[in-house]
Design a protein around this motif. Structure first.
Motif, PDB file in Angstrom:
ATOM      1  N   ALA A  97     -58.077  27.238  30.665  1.00 52.30           N
ATOM      2  CA  ALA A  97     -56.781  26.549  30.518  1.00 52.30           C
ATOM      3  C   ALA A  97     -55.622  27.408  30.969  1.00 52.30           C
ATOM      4  CB  ALA A  97     -56.578  26.134  29.061  1.00 52.30           C
ATOM      5  N   GLY A  98     -55.830  28.716  30.923  1.00 51.90           N
ATOM      6  CA  GLY A  98     -54.673  29.586  31.090  1.00 51.90           C
ATOM      7  C   GLY A  98     -54.490  30.175  32.470  1.00 51.90           C
ATOM      8  N   HIS A  99     -55.395  29.894  33.381  1.00 47.34           N
ATOM      9  CA  HIS A  99     -55.257  30.549  34.683  1.00 47.34           C
ATOM     10  C   HIS A  99     -54.741  29.634  35.773  1.00 47.34           C
ATOM     11  CE1 HIS A  99     -57.136  31.828  38.581  1.00 47.34           C
ATOM     12  NE2 HIS A  99     -56.177  32.687  38.381  1.00 47.34           N
ATOM     13  N   GLU A 100     -55.563  28.635  36.130  1.00 46.36           N
ATOM     14  CA  GLU A 100     -55.193  27.820  37.292  1.00 46.36           C
ATOM     15  C   GLU A 100     -53.910  27.031  37.050  1.00 46.36           C
ATOM     16  OE1 GLU A 100     -58.510  25.704  38.988  1.00 46.36           O
ATOM     17  OE2 GLU A 100     -57.112  24.641  40.302  1.00 46.36           O
ATOM     18  N   THR A 101     -53.678  26.647  35.792  1.00 46.01           N
ATOM     19  CA  THR A 101     -52.460  25.909  35.444  1.00 46.01           C
ATOM     20  C   THR A 101     -51.213  26.695  35.860  1.00 46.01           C
ATOM     21  OG1 THR A 101     -52.732  26.918  33.279  1.00 46.01           O
ATOM     22  CG2 THR A 101     -53.385  24.634  33.482  1.00 46.01           C
ATOM     23  N   THR A 102     -51.224  27.986  35.548  1.00 47.59           N
ATOM     24  CA  THR A 102     -50.037  28.800  35.833  1.00 47.59           C
ATOM     25  C   THR A 102     -49.951  29.123  37.330  1.00 47.59           C
ATOM     26  OG1 THR A 102     -50.350  29.691  33.625  1.00 47.59           O
ATOM     27  CG2 THR A 102     -48.737  30.792  34.992  1.00 47.59           C
ATOM     28  N   LEU A 146     -52.509  14.970  33.867  1.00 42.53           N
ATOM     29  CA  LEU A 146     -52.874  14.017  32.813  1.00 42.53           C
ATOM     30  C   LEU A 146     -53.635  14.693  31.687  1.00 42.53           C
ATOM     31  CD1 LEU A 146     -56.192  13.091  33.410  1.00 42.53           C
ATOM     32  CD2 LEU A 146     -54.989  12.305  35.430  1.00 42.53           C
ATOM     33  N   THR A 147     -53.594  14.050  30.542  1.00 43.81           N
ATOM     34  CA  THR A 147     -54.445  14.468  29.432  1.00 43.81           C
ATOM     35  C   THR A 147     -54.957  13.182  28.796  1.00 43.81           C
ATOM     36  OG1 THR A 147     -54.553  15.796  27.403  1.00 43.81           O
ATOM     37  CG2 THR A 147     -52.488  14.704  27.811  1.00 43.81           C
ATOM     38  N   GLY A 148     -55.725  13.280  27.732  1.00 42.99           N
ATOM     39  CA  GLY A 148     -56.305  12.054  27.174  1.00 42.99           C
ATOM     40  C   GLY A 148     -56.358  12.078  25.662  1.00 42.99           C
ATOM     41  N   ARG A 149     -56.547  10.912  25.103  1.00 41.63           N
ATOM     42  CA  ARG A 149     -56.701  10.761  23.658  1.00 41.63           C
ATOM     43  C   ARG A 149     -57.725   9.656  23.410  1.00 41.63           C
ATOM     44  NH1 ARG A 149     -54.102  14.777  23.841  1.00 41.63           N
ATOM     45  NH2 ARG A 149     -52.204  15.329  22.711  1.00 41.63           N
ATOM     46  N   ARG A 150     -58.335   9.678  22.228  1.00 46.50           N
ATOM     47  CA  ARG A 150     -59.187   8.555  21.818  1.00 46.50           C
ATOM     48  C   ARG A 150     -58.466   7.822  20.692  1.00 46.50           C
ATOM     49  NH1 ARG A 150     -65.403   9.470  21.258  1.00 46.50           N
ATOM     50  NH2 ARG A 150     -64.973   9.733  23.471  1.00 46.50           N
ATOM     51  N   LEU A 198     -42.923  16.478  29.614  1.00 47.88           N
ATOM     52  CA  LEU A 198     -44.145  16.404  28.804  1.00 47.88           C
ATOM     53  C   LEU A 198     -45.281  17.236  29.404  1.00 47.88           C
ATOM     54  CD1 LEU A 198     -44.176  12.606  27.863  1.00 47.88           C
ATOM     55  CD2 LEU A 198     -43.744  14.551  26.362  1.00 47.88           C
ATOM     56  N   SER A 199     -44.946  18.208  30.229  1.00 47.50           N
ATOM     57  CA  SER A 199     -45.952  18.948  31.006  1.00 47.50           C
ATOM     58  C   SER A 199     -46.992  19.674  30.160  1.00 47.50           C
ATOM     59  CB  SER A 199     -45.255  19.961  31.904  1.00 47.50           C
ATOM     60  OG  SER A 199     -44.135  19.365  32.474  1.00 47.50           O
ATOM     61  N   PHE A 200     -46.658  19.995  28.921  1.00 49.93           N
ATOM     62  CA  PHE A 200     -47.614  20.693  28.054  1.00 49.93           C
ATOM     63  C   PHE A 200     -48.232  19.741  27.026  1.00 49.93           C
ATOM     64  CE2 PHE A 200     -44.717  24.301  29.241  1.00 49.93           C
ATOM     65  CZ  PHE A 200     -45.661  25.061  29.916  1.00 49.93           C
ATOM     66  N   GLY A 201     -48.141  18.443  27.240  1.00 46.99           N
ATOM     67  CA  GLY A 201     -48.716  17.481  26.312  1.00 46.99           C
ATOM     68  C   GLY A 201     -47.850  17.316  25.079  1.00 46.99           C
ATOM     69  N   GLY A 202     -48.495  16.939  23.959  1.00 43.80           N
ATOM     70  CA  GLY A 202     -47.711  16.717  22.748  1.00 43.80           C
ATOM     71  C   GLY A 202     -48.593  16.612  21.523  1.00 43.80           C
ATOM     72  N   GLY A 203     -47.960  16.713  20.360  1.00 48.04           N
ATOM     73  CA  GLY A 203     -48.691  16.552  19.097  1.00 48.04           C
ATOM     74  C   GLY A 203     -49.605  17.722  18.803  1.00 48.04           C
ATOM     75  N   ILE A 204     -50.690  17.422  18.102  1.00 47.69           N
ATOM     76  CA  ILE A 204     -51.546  18.481  17.565  1.00 47.69           C
ATOM     77  C   ILE A 204     -52.215  19.304  18.681  1.00 47.69           C
ATOM     78  CG2 ILE A 204     -53.616  17.044  17.319  1.00 47.69           C
ATOM     79  CD1 ILE A 204     -54.055  18.448  14.601  1.00 47.69           C
ATOM     80  N   HIS A 205     -52.408  18.704  19.856  1.00 49.21           N
ATOM     81  CA  HIS A 205     -53.069  19.444  20.943  1.00 49.21           C
ATOM     82  C   HIS A 205     -52.079  20.036  21.949  1.00 49.21           C
ATOM     83  CE1 HIS A 205     -57.157  18.853  19.759  1.00 49.21           C
ATOM     84  NE2 HIS A 205     -56.880  17.596  19.495  1.00 49.21           N
ATOM     85  N   TYR A 206     -50.818  20.060  21.582  1.00 46.38           N
ATOM     86  CA  TYR A 206     -49.799  20.661  22.466  1.00 46.38           C
ATOM     87  C   TYR A 206     -50.290  22.028  22.956  1.00 46.38           C
ATOM     88  CZ  TYR A 206     -45.259  22.411  24.028  1.00 46.38           C
ATOM     89  OH  TYR A 206     -44.241  22.911  24.788  1.00 46.38           O
ATOM     90  N   CYS A 207     -50.040  22.292  24.229  1.00 45.25           N
ATOM     91  CA  CYS A 207     -50.589  23.499  24.880  1.00 45.25           C
ATOM     92  C   CYS A 207     -50.300  24.785  24.098  1.00 45.25           C
ATOM     93  CB  CYS A 207     -49.987  23.618  26.277  1.00 45.25           C
ATOM     94  SG  CYS A 207     -50.461  25.143  27.091  1.00 45.25           S
ATOM     95  N   LEU A 208     -51.384  25.501  23.835  1.00 46.45           N
ATOM     96  CA  LEU A 208     -51.272  26.777  23.107  1.00 46.45           C
ATOM     97  C   LEU A 208     -50.529  27.830  23.927  1.00 46.45           C
ATOM     98  CD1 LEU A 208     -52.506  28.287  20.560  1.00 46.45           C
ATOM     99  CD2 LEU A 208     -54.316  29.022  22.092  1.00 46.45           C
TER     100      LEU A 208
END
Ligand code: HEM
Length: 260
Positions: A97-102, A146-150, A198-208
């Motif tokens: 998560a921390g390499h290619e994104t940056t 994009l990200t996803g939720r159920r 909203l690039s880092f998502g949101g809520g409980i899974h917001y990007c660490l």
């Protein structure tokens, strides 16, 4: 990659394999099927990195150090909060998560600056604009599209019925171009005010790693502009940019440039 190695406490002699070696492909988080050979390659990559992390975590179990790996091991052994498998999964996730994104934030962001020369000139003249520039880079050409939720329960969203258990894809890159929230969305600007994209998502899974990657972005760009004041991107980047084939992670395959 070196920042994550340093944070976790990966021994210096092992870092080359992460910097130059195989990486888990971003295709594993694309919403499209993978070819059998892509899957086989991805599985081999995860098995190899799990084997490496298992061995390293074992060393930390026997002889803890003052690093994040040892702190994670303590959460596993002393506090019983993490299983061994969860430990390896989390460490692997930090790398994935921390390499290619940056990397993509920097590539997409530089391309955007060269497409908007007045912003590039303003930034070069005043590097205190860097935080605003990074924020706008995150919005303008989002490196995670994009990200996803159920869905946990049935609900209706803008006339669409979503049932409990449905997978929902949330298009962060599109939300970041919502003209009601970001006026003139196709324009790269250094003077946008809140809300943040909203690039880092949101809520409980917001990007660490949100804060870390903002700092990495600012520092990398500062070094680049200070050390290469005559940096110019090749015309090909603007005319026919080479995009990576992934969908979720959006970035350039190459960023040809020259400097005096
Ligand atoms: C420009 C850089 C980055 C972008 C655009 C980005 C974006 C994202 C996004 C969109 C998510 C999903 C959030 C959600 O579903 O609500 C996420 C999750 C995550 N990111 Fe990042 N990220 C970046 C850098 C980093 C870095 C540097 C690290 C680690 C050092 C990191 C670690 C994570 C982790 C561990 C998660 C999972 C969080 C969870 O599920 O609770 N990211 N990131």
């Amino acid at each position: 990659m070196l920042v994550i190695c340093e944070m976790l406490g990966i021994p210096e002699e092992d870092r080359d394999r992460f910097v130059h070696g195989e990486r888990i492909t971003g295709r594993v988080i694309d919403p499209t099927p993978m070819a059998p050979e892509e899957l086989a390659e991805a599985n081999t990559g995860s098995e190899n990195s799990a084997a490496y992390f298992n061995a390293l975590l074992d060393r930390r179990r026997k002889a803890p150090k003052d690093d994040l790996l040892s702190a994670l091991v303590a959460a596993e052994t002393e506090e019983g909060k993490l299983t061994g498998a969860e430990l390896v999964a989390n460490v692997s996730l930090l790398f994935a998560a921390g390499h290619e994104t940056t990397v993509n934030l920097l590539g997409n962001g530089l391309k955007a600056l060269w497409q908007h020369r007045p912003c590039l000139d303003a930034l070069r003249a005043d590097l205190s604009l860097l935080p605003a520039a990074v924020e706008e880079m995150l919005r303008f050409d989002s490196s995670v599209q994009l990200t996803g939720r159920r869905a946990l329960e049935d609900f209706t969203f803008q006339g669409h019925d979503i049932k409990e258990g449905d997978n929902v894809i949330t298009l962060l890159g599109a939300a970041n171009h919502d003209g009601e929230t970001f006026p003139d969305p196709a324009q790269f600007r250094l003077d946008r005010k809140a809300p943040r994209a909203l690039s880092f998502g949101g809520g409980i899974h917001y990007c660490l790693g949100a804060q870390l990657s903002r700092i990495e972005g600012e520092e990398a760009l500062r070094a680049l502009f200070e050390r290469l004041p005559k940096l110019e991107l090749d015309h090909s980047v603007l005319e026919a940019p080479e995009q990576k084939p992934t969908i979720t992670l959006r970035g350039l395959g190459a960023l040809p440039a020259h400097w005096a």
